[in-house]
Design an enzyme around this catalytic site. Structure first.
Site, PDB file in Angstrom:
ATOM      1  N   LYS A 184       0.865  -1.182   0.000  1.00  0.00           N
ATOM      2  CA  LYS A 184       0.000   0.000   0.000  1.00  0.00           C
ATOM      3  C   LYS A 184       0.899   1.229   0.000  1.00  0.00           C
ATOM      4  O   LYS A 184       1.488   1.577   1.021  1.00  0.00           O
ATOM      5  CB  LYS A 184      -0.905   0.009   1.237  1.00  0.00           C
ATOM      6  CG  LYS A 184      -1.961   1.102   1.151  1.00  0.00           C
ATOM      7  CD  LYS A 184      -2.452   1.585   2.486  1.00  0.00           C
ATOM      8  CE  LYS A 184      -1.534   2.553   3.164  1.00  0.00           C
ATOM      9  NZ  LYS A 184      -1.182   3.772   2.419  1.00  0.00           N
ATOM     10  N   GLU A 260      10.361   1.155  10.258  1.00  0.00           N
ATOM     11  CA  GLU A 260      11.376   2.183  10.030  1.00  0.00           C
ATOM     12  C   GLU A 260      10.657   3.504  10.274  1.00  0.00           C
ATOM     13  O   GLU A 260       9.887   3.958   9.428  1.00  0.00           O
ATOM     14  CB  GLU A 260      11.924   2.030   8.609  1.00  0.00           C
ATOM     15  CG  GLU A 260      13.286   2.641   8.435  1.00  0.00           C
ATOM     16  CD  GLU A 260      13.205   4.060   7.935  1.00  0.00           C
ATOM     17  OE1 GLU A 260      13.149   4.970   8.789  1.00  0.00           O
ATOM     18  OE2 GLU A 260      13.191   4.250   6.714  1.00  0.00           O
ATOM     19  N   CYS A 294      13.922  10.689   6.727  1.00  0.00           N
ATOM     20  CA  CYS A 294      13.951  10.312   8.156  1.00  0.00           C
ATOM     21  C   CYS A 294      15.346  10.470   8.737  1.00  0.00           C
ATOM     22  O   CYS A 294      15.493  10.576   9.958  1.00  0.00           O
ATOM     23  CB  CYS A 294      13.545   8.855   8.336  1.00  0.00           C
ATOM     24  SG  CYS A 294      11.974   8.499   7.638  1.00  0.00           S
ATOM     25  N   GLU A 389      10.400  16.092  14.592  1.00  0.00           N
ATOM     26  CA  GLU A 389      10.992  15.928  13.264  1.00  0.00           C
ATOM     27  C   GLU A 389      10.471  17.057  12.370  1.00  0.00           C
ATOM     28  O   GLU A 389       9.258  17.189  12.193  1.00  0.00           O
ATOM     29  CB  GLU A 389      10.559  14.558  12.726  1.00  0.00           C
ATOM     30  CG  GLU A 389      11.463  13.989  11.704  1.00  0.00           C
ATOM     31  CD  GLU A 389      11.069  12.551  11.340  1.00  0.00           C
ATOM     32  OE1 GLU A 389       9.934  12.130  11.614  1.00  0.00           O
ATOM     33  OE2 GLU A 389      11.923  11.860  10.764  1.00  0.00           O
TER      34      GLU A 389
HETATM   35  C1  SIN Z   1      14.052   7.677   4.690  1.00  0.00           C
HETATM   36  O1  SIN Z   1      13.939   8.876   4.726  1.00  0.00           O
HETATM   37  O2  SIN Z   1      13.253   6.956   5.288  1.00  0.00           O
HETATM   38  C2  SIN Z   1      15.118   6.957   3.931  1.00  0.00           C
HETATM   39  C3  SIN Z   1      16.178   7.790   3.452  1.00  0.00           C
HETATM   40  C4  SIN Z   1      17.340   6.990   2.893  1.00  0.00           C
HETATM   41  O3  SIN Z   1      17.242   5.788   2.605  1.00  0.00           O
HETATM   42  O4  SIN Z   1      18.376   7.600   2.782  1.00  0.00           O
END
Ligand code: SIN
Length: 488
Positions: A184, A260, A294, A389
């Site tokens: 998804k 993650e 992230c 964040e």
């Molecule tokens: C992410 O922002 O979740 C992954 C970034 C990356 O793989 O560098």
């Protein structure tokens, strides 16, 4: 079949969903629009899958499982390799698609396609290295060994910030291991996932092995995935808040999970750092994808002796960044994904400046979804901009004096995904990498992601690792087999 994406992105018509190897409208014929965040234009309409469509996809993934897992690892690997080659051959179209639905500059989008395809290549090879184990038998006349089996039907819920690569990082190890999958994609960016699934079929991935169910109702469709007793594993990339809910939802069926989740990366610069390297690293880590990763540097800690020079030099580089439509020549920073993302950046910035933070450059919303790349100093520790964040192109900088002080500040967060540290003192580099409570540490490096490296976090940044030789483990179960009665 949906050809509305053709003018902007696709040389071949986009499908609406991919279930059992075919282009399927939603059962209730609902669709939703995908828009370009740079222009606000609608670029395609895709199936708005309901929980019943997701259940149909789960069913076909279940039906496809026995034949797929029974194929040799070499066979599965060869198909993944073909998928990789098709993706690379089609990289320009796929990159344009990412830019159209997500906004990042074309050069970054092209990098993302290569990064995503790299997972296919890596796991095409890793498929043949799924080894078992022989255990010295604990009794006479017996043999004991361990085999590794695919987990089964897996679900993937993927984010909008890397609509190609984050999906490839899940589907490549899953299929290499012999699992089947229902994915998804994020509602803002379903097109890259649909394009990838079409290429998978062309590469020889059998119908039903990889299914994509776009939807505008993530909670309901997510529930169909988490509540299913057929789905044995969920892999999610996204916010910690949503991850927490999904974890709770998976408890009902005791699913395996990989999460993650969010980060709050500290970027630490000591007085002894190579300042040019630190500035380059800061630019790459903070402003890549307009700050929407992230692993982005979220807060900068700069030692007092180098602080003013660092701020000044960083601000010069940031002020020169070219903001615009990612499809336009020379654009370095694209739009934010949606209005909510923009509102969050404005809220965090307002909070910081109301507590005394000072703008060195930037700070303005530029119309549409664009935000000026920004550097902020004199940020009060504890401001929302350093505890939440940001997911935007804003660098808040805080001075520090001692190693112990910065370690305490860096670890003072529930998150633990990535951290960065610049120093030329070898002893300090090791002390810092030991002390930082993070899944990934960049020492004198601002970009650390690689197909060959285990990507993932500790604390509330998640569990499990993606990429590298470890990434396939999340899609494998161990089976211990003991055979007795072998004495003569
Ligand atoms: C992410 O922002 O979740 C992954 C970034 C990356 O793989 O560098």
């Amino acid at each position: 079949m949906n050809d509305m994406a053709q003018p902007t992105a696709a040389a071949q018509p986009m499908w609406q969903s991919v279930i059992d190897g075919v282009d399927r409208p939603a059962r209730d014929n609902r669709q939703f629009a995908v828009t370009n965040p740079a222009t606000g234009e609608e670029i395609a309409r895709v199936a708005d899958c309901s929980p019943s469509d997701a259940e149909a996809a789960i069913e076909v993934a279940h039906t496809a499982l026995p034949a797929w897992r029974a194929r040799t690892a070499a066979d599965r690997g060869a198909i993944l390799r073909r998928w990789y080659e098709l993706m690379i051959a089609d990289e320009d179209r796929l990159a344009r698609l990412i830019t159209a639905e997500m906004g990042k500059p074309l050069a970054e989008a092209l990098g993302e396609v290569r990064y995503g395809a790299g997972y296919l290549k890596w796991y095409a090879e890793e498929a043949e290295r799924i080894y078992g184990e022989i255990i010295p038998a604990p009794v006479d006349g017996a043999k004991a060994f361990v085999t590794r089996e695919p987990v089964g039907v897996c679900a993937a819920i993927t984010p909008w910030n890397f609509p190609n690569a984050m999906l490839m990082r899940k589907v490549a190890p899953a299929l290499a291991a012999g699992c089947t999958m229902v994915a998804k994609p994020a509602e803002d960016t379903p097109l890259s996932a649909l394009a990838a699934a079409q290429l998978a079929l062309e590469a020889g991935v059998p119908a039903g092995v990889f299914n994509v169910v776009p939807c505008s109702r993530p909670t309901e469709v997510g529930a169909a995935l988490t509540e299913s007793t057929v789905v044995r594993k969920l892999s999610f990339t996204g916010s910690t808040e949503v991850g927490r809910r999904l974890l709770a939802d998976c408890a009902g069926t005791v699913k395996r999970v990989s999460m993650e989740l969010g980060g709050n990366a500290p970027f630490i610069v000591f007085d002894d750092a190579d300042i040019d390297a630190a500035i380059d690293g800061a630019m790459a880590s903070k402003y890549r994808n307009a700050g929407q990763t992230c692993v982005c540097a979220n807060r900068f800690y700069v030692q007092r002796g180098i602080h003013d020079r660092f701020c000044e030099r960083l601000a010069e580089r940031v002020a020169a960044l070219k903001v615009g439509d990612g499809a336009a020549e020379g654009t370095e920073v694209g739009p934010l994904i949606n209005q909510a993302a923009l509102d969050k950046v404005v809220r965090l910035l307002d909070d910081a400046t109301s507590r005394g933070a000072r703008l060195v450059t930037g700070g303005a919303a530029l119309g549409g979804r664009f935000f000026e790349p920004t550097v902020l100093t004199d940020v009060a520790p504890g401001s929302a901009i350093v505890t939440e964040e940001i997911f935007g192109p804003v660098a808040p900088i805080i001075p520090f004096d001692t190693e112990n002080e910065v370690i305490a500040a860096a670890n003072d967060t529930p998150f633990g995904l990535a951290a960065y540290c610049y120093t030329r003192d070898l002893g300090r580099a090791w002390r810092m990498s030991d002390a930082l409570e993070y899944g990934m540490v960049g020492l004198n490096e601002g970009i650390i992601s690689a197909v060959s490296a285990p990507f993932g976090g500790v604390k509330q940044s998640g569990m499990g690792r993606e990429g590298s030789r470890h990434g396939i483990e999340d899609y494998l179960e161990m089976k211990y087999i003991r055979m007795g009665g072998l004495s003569a």
